[in-house]
Motif scaffolding. Structure first.
Motif, PDB file in Angstrom:
ATOM      1  N   GLY A  99       0.636  -1.632  -0.089  1.00 58.20           N
ATOM      2  CA  GLY A  99       0.255  -0.156  -0.340  1.00 58.20           C
ATOM      3  C   GLY A  99       0.550   1.016  -0.127  1.00 58.20           C
ATOM      4  O   GLY A  99       1.898   0.973  -0.219  1.00 58.20           O
ATOM      5  N   GLY A 100       0.159   2.368   0.032  1.00 65.09           N
ATOM      6  CA  GLY A 100       0.834   3.622   0.228  1.00 65.09           C
ATOM      7  C   GLY A 100       0.583   4.622  -0.617  1.00 65.09           C
ATOM      8  O   GLY A 100      -0.224   4.150  -1.411  1.00 65.09           O
ATOM      9  N   GLY A 101       0.745   5.903  -0.881  1.00 60.54           N
ATOM     10  CA  GLY A 101       0.476   6.101  -1.955  1.00 60.54           C
ATOM     11  C   GLY A 101       0.885   7.259  -2.209  1.00 60.54           C
ATOM     12  O   GLY A 101       2.739   6.666  -2.703  1.00 60.54           O
ATOM     13  N   VAL A 102       0.254   8.032  -3.761  1.00 58.94           N
ATOM     14  CA  VAL A 102       1.320   8.083  -5.057  1.00 58.94           C
ATOM     15  C   VAL A 102       1.216   9.296  -5.336  1.00 58.94           C
ATOM     16  O   VAL A 102       0.343  10.413  -4.994  1.00 58.94           O
ATOM     17  N   GLU A 103       2.764   9.554  -5.406  1.00 62.49           N
ATOM     18  CA  GLU A 103       2.441  11.317  -5.258  1.00 62.49           C
ATOM     19  C   GLU A 103       1.360  12.271  -6.526  1.00 62.49           C
ATOM     20  O   GLU A 103       1.579  11.207  -7.721  1.00 62.49           O
ATOM     21  N   VAL A 104       1.226  13.170  -6.720  1.00 61.56           N
ATOM     22  CA  VAL A 104       0.543  13.935  -7.267  1.00 61.56           C
ATOM     23  C   VAL A 104       1.705  15.034  -7.794  1.00 61.56           C
ATOM     24  O   VAL A 104       1.217  15.950  -7.349  1.00 61.56           O
ATOM     25  N   PRO A 105       1.492  15.253  -9.118  1.00 66.31           N
ATOM     26  CA  PRO A 105       3.003  16.294  -9.591  1.00 66.31           C
ATOM     27  C   PRO A 105       1.744  17.622  -9.271  1.00 66.31           C
ATOM     28  O   PRO A 105       0.863  17.420  -9.179  1.00 66.31           O
ATOM     29  N   GLY A 106       2.480  18.631  -8.455  1.00 69.95           N
ATOM     30  CA  GLY A 106       2.163  19.681  -7.858  1.00 69.95           C
ATOM     31  C   GLY A 106       0.367  20.601  -7.265  1.00 69.95           C
ATOM     32  O   GLY A 106       0.268  20.963  -6.812  1.00 69.95           O
ATOM     33  N   LEU A 114      -6.819   1.566  -5.061  1.00 68.26           N
ATOM     34  CA  LEU A 114      -6.542  -0.278  -4.441  1.00 68.26           C
ATOM     35  C   LEU A 114      -6.336  -1.205  -5.324  1.00 68.26           C
ATOM     36  O   LEU A 114      -6.119  -2.393  -3.867  1.00 68.26           O
ATOM     37  N   GLU A 115      -5.510  -1.329  -5.795  1.00 67.35           N
ATOM     38  CA  GLU A 115      -4.601  -2.763  -6.466  1.00 67.35           C
ATOM     39  C   GLU A 115      -3.235  -2.653  -5.704  1.00 67.35           C
ATOM     40  O   GLU A 115      -2.632  -3.526  -5.990  1.00 67.35           O
ATOM     41  N   LYS A 116      -2.638  -1.174  -5.099  1.00 66.37           N
ATOM     42  CA  LYS A 116      -2.048  -2.035  -4.403  1.00 66.37           C
ATOM     43  C   LYS A 116      -1.554  -2.088  -2.716  1.00 66.37           C
ATOM     44  O   LYS A 116      -0.989  -2.295  -2.222  1.00 66.37           O
ATOM     45  N   TYR A 117      -3.140  -3.097  -3.219  1.00 63.79           N
ATOM     46  CA  TYR A 117      -2.973  -3.214  -1.148  1.00 63.79           C
ATOM     47  C   TYR A 117      -3.416  -5.067  -1.124  1.00 63.79           C
ATOM     48  O   TYR A 117      -3.911  -5.301  -2.352  1.00 63.79           O
ATOM     49  N   SER A 118      -2.665  -5.388  -0.285  1.00 61.23           N
ATOM     50  CA  SER A 118      -3.210  -7.507  -0.251  1.00 61.23           C
ATOM     51  C   SER A 118      -4.844  -7.419  -1.072  1.00 61.23           C
ATOM     52  O   SER A 118      -5.514  -6.889  -1.008  1.00 61.23           O
ATOM     53  N   PRO A 119      -4.512  -8.449  -1.418  1.00 62.66           N
ATOM     54  CA  PRO A 119      -6.127  -8.909  -1.559  1.00 62.66           C
ATOM     55  C   PRO A 119      -6.504 -10.030  -0.820  1.00 62.66           C
ATOM     56  O   PRO A 119      -7.376  -8.874  -1.029  1.00 62.66           O
ATOM     57  N   TRP A 120      -6.296  -9.536   0.296  1.00 68.08           N
ATOM     58  CA  TRP A 120      -7.555 -10.368   2.086  1.00 68.08           C
ATOM     59  C   TRP A 120      -7.910  -8.568   1.730  1.00 68.08           C
ATOM     60  O   TRP A 120      -9.124  -8.729   2.281  1.00 68.08           O
ATOM     61  N   LEU A 121      -6.955  -7.432   1.994  1.00 64.77           N
ATOM     62  CA  LEU A 121      -7.942  -6.545   2.089  1.00 64.77           C
ATOM     63  C   LEU A 121      -8.880  -6.082   1.216  1.00 64.77           C
ATOM     64  O   LEU A 121     -10.298  -5.227   1.436  1.00 64.77           O
TER      65      LEU A 121
END
Length: 289
Positions: A99-106, A114-121
């Motif tokens: 998980g964790g966030g993605v930087e947004v330019p500016g 959602l796809e960055k988190y574990s399948p169970w969650l």
């Protein structure tokens, strides 16, 4: 000094016995509350409160009154609690490691996928019944109302919580025209699915977006990492208390059936169960030979 461990266990369990009362009271108070968010905690609080009450009472009686079976019950439940807490801690680290966030330019805030988190969650958060409850919780918390008056400059300079970033606004990559879409027009170019789920209505917004679910999972992930520190501290404390409890149990057994450091409390010596059988066999052998 052989009674030291019994005294320590007695005081520790008296303290936890008193501490379990407000825990149970808090759980009962939450059960009467109509707020959806609080209902998530009422069952765990009541279970933890009653378990702590029972094992503390057993440990206190066993340590202070030399009741061996009560201390035995206390140690068994304590061992179960240690194993359960250890398993939950390992499981929590396993499912919240991704998980964790993605930087947004500016932008100062981050966006969450959602796809960055574990399948169970992901499977858990996609359950309609579970998500309906969480959605009601977010609506009741007025989280999105806090940014409703923001200006375009605020969106460039101010940070957002994961839920605000995912649930209260469309994705930064979304582009909207006029006269199309739900509440806001959507340009004809291909966009992410969340862009089509957005609506200006205060009770809709982006509550059905995958980004909103990802924001909730990010909150869970952060809270669990904080809770894991407390879990580790509690594990060390419980293991230490368990070791002291083992000493207290040994002392209690010794006071009932042995000679505790020179003090004899036995009214008579009882032969071992096989004494008479071996005595009979020894006499028979002497008669034969």
């Amino acid at each position: 000094m052989y009674r030291f461990s019994n005294t320590v266990i007695g005081f520790l369990n008296l303290f936890t016995l008193l501490a379990s009362i407000p825990i149970i009271g808090g759980g009962l108070w939450m059960a009467r509350s109509s707020t959806t968010c609080e209902s998530f905690l009422q069952t765990p609080l009541l279970v933890v409160g009653f378990v702590v009450l029972i094992i503390s009472l057993a440990g206190f009686i066993g340590a202070c009154f030399n009741v061996a079976w009560a201390l035995w019950l206390y140690l068994v439940v304590m061992l179960f609690l240690i194993g359960t807490l250890l398993g939950l801690t390992i499981f929590g680290f396993a499912v919240t490691g991704q998980g964790g966030g993605v930087e947004v330019p500016g932008r100062v805030y981050k966006e969450y996928l959602l796809e960055k988190y574990s399948p169970w969650l992901r499977n858990r958060i996609k359950d309609p019944h579970y998500w309906s409850t969480i959605r009601s919780c977010i609506l009741g918390s007025k989280t999105c109302a806090q940014i409703v008056s923001w200006t375009p400059l605020d969106y460039l300079e101010r940070d957002m919580s994961p839920i605000q970033s995912g649930c209260c606004k469309p994705g930064t990559s979304c582009s909207y025209g006029t006269g199309m879409g739900m509440g806001m027009g959507i340009s004809s170019s291909s966009q992410e699915a969340d862009c089509y789920r957005w609506n200006n209505a205060p009770d809709i917004l982006c509550y059905e977006c995958d980004s909103c679910k990802a924001g909730v999972l990010e909150n869970i992930r952060r809270d669990w990492h904080k809770l894991s520190v407390l879990n580790i501290v509690m594990l060390v404390l419980l293991i230490a208390i368990y070791c002291i409890g083992c000493c207290a149990f040994r002392n209690t057994r010794r006071s009932e059936s042995d000679y505790p450091y020179g003090e004899n409390r036995m009214s008579k010596v009882r032969p071992r169960w096989d004494f008479y059988w071996w005595r009979w066999w020894y006499d028979r052998k002497n008669q034969i030979y």
